[in-house]
Design a protein around this motif. Structure first.
Motif, PDB file in Angstrom:
ATOM      1  N   UNK A   1       0.844  -1.189   0.000  1.00 21.64           N
ATOM      2  CA  UNK A   1       0.000   0.000   0.000  1.00 21.64           C
ATOM      3  C   UNK A   1       0.880   1.240   0.000  1.00 21.64           C
ATOM      4  N   UNK A   2       0.317   2.298  -0.536  1.00 20.88           N
ATOM      5  CA  UNK A   2       0.928   3.622  -0.487  1.00 20.88           C
ATOM      6  C   UNK A   2       0.032   4.480   0.396  1.00 20.88           C
TER       7      UNK A   2
ATOM      8  N   UNK B   1       5.013  10.565   1.560  1.00 18.06           N
ATOM      9  CA  UNK B   1       4.519   9.365   0.896  1.00 18.06           C
ATOM     10  C   UNK B   1       5.191   8.178   1.583  1.00 18.06           C
ATOM     11  N   UNK B   2       4.384   7.189   1.970  1.00 17.35           N
ATOM     12  CA  UNK B   2       4.889   6.021   2.691  1.00 17.35           C
ATOM     13  C   UNK B   2       4.515   4.762   1.919  1.00 17.35           C
ATOM     14  N   UNK B   3       5.486   3.867   1.720  1.00 20.91           N
ATOM     15  CA  UNK B   3       5.219   2.561   1.122  1.00 20.91           C
ATOM     16  C   UNK B   3       5.274   1.525   2.239  1.00 20.91           C
TER      17      UNK B   3
ATOM     18  N   UNK C   1      -0.560  -9.588   4.805  1.00 19.04           N
ATOM     19  CA  UNK C   1      -1.999  -9.702   4.561  1.00 19.04           C
ATOM     20  C   UNK C   1      -2.701  -8.380   4.898  1.00 19.04           C
ATOM     21  N   UNK C   2      -3.948  -8.217   4.451  1.00 22.49           N
ATOM     22  CA  UNK C   2      -4.685  -6.977   4.679  1.00 22.49           C
ATOM     23  C   UNK C   2      -4.870  -6.634   6.159  1.00 22.49           C
TER      24      UNK C   2
ATOM     25  N   UNK D   1      -5.016   6.164   1.957  1.00 26.52           N
ATOM     26  CA  UNK D   1      -4.382   4.870   1.708  1.00 26.52           C
ATOM     27  C   UNK D   1      -4.802   4.347   0.340  1.00 26.52           C
ATOM     28  N   UNK D   2      -3.816   3.908  -0.437  1.00 22.36           N
ATOM     29  CA  UNK D   2      -4.060   3.341  -1.760  1.00 22.36           C
ATOM     30  C   UNK D   2      -3.455   1.948  -1.804  1.00 22.36           C
TER      31      UNK D   2
END
Length: 83
Positions: A4-5, A41-43, A48-49, A71-72
């Motif tokens: 997620x980003x 911006x955080x990666x 798992x979700x 959140x993307x």
């Protein structure tokens, strides 16, 4: 592996400190200070979700001076070529 980003808005002048705190969180792979609508911006990568949700809810959003997040969820590992 779930990727997620997260786009982060911080209180004025707190972006450097918040970025350093974000780098310490397990599962956070990359942190970039950016200019524009968002400050950081955080990666994040997690198995798992549920783990992603835990990282964002229990750790990231609890950092002082984080005002908001978007959140993307990454649906693929990138595009091999652009036309």
């Amino acid at each position: 592996m779930r990727k997620v980003i997260v786009l982060v808005n911080t209180s004025l002048g707190s972006d450097s400190r918040v970025a350093e705190e974000l780098r310490k969180i397990e599962g956070v792979k990359e942190v970039y200070k950016v200019r524009g609508v968002y400050d950081i911006l955080v990666k994040i990568e997690a198995p798992d979700p549920d783990r992603v949700k835990e990282i964002i809810s229990s750790k990231l959003r609890k950092i002082d001076d984080i005002r908001s997040t978007i959140t993307m969820v990454v649906t693929n590992d990138g595009i091999s070529a652009l036309a």
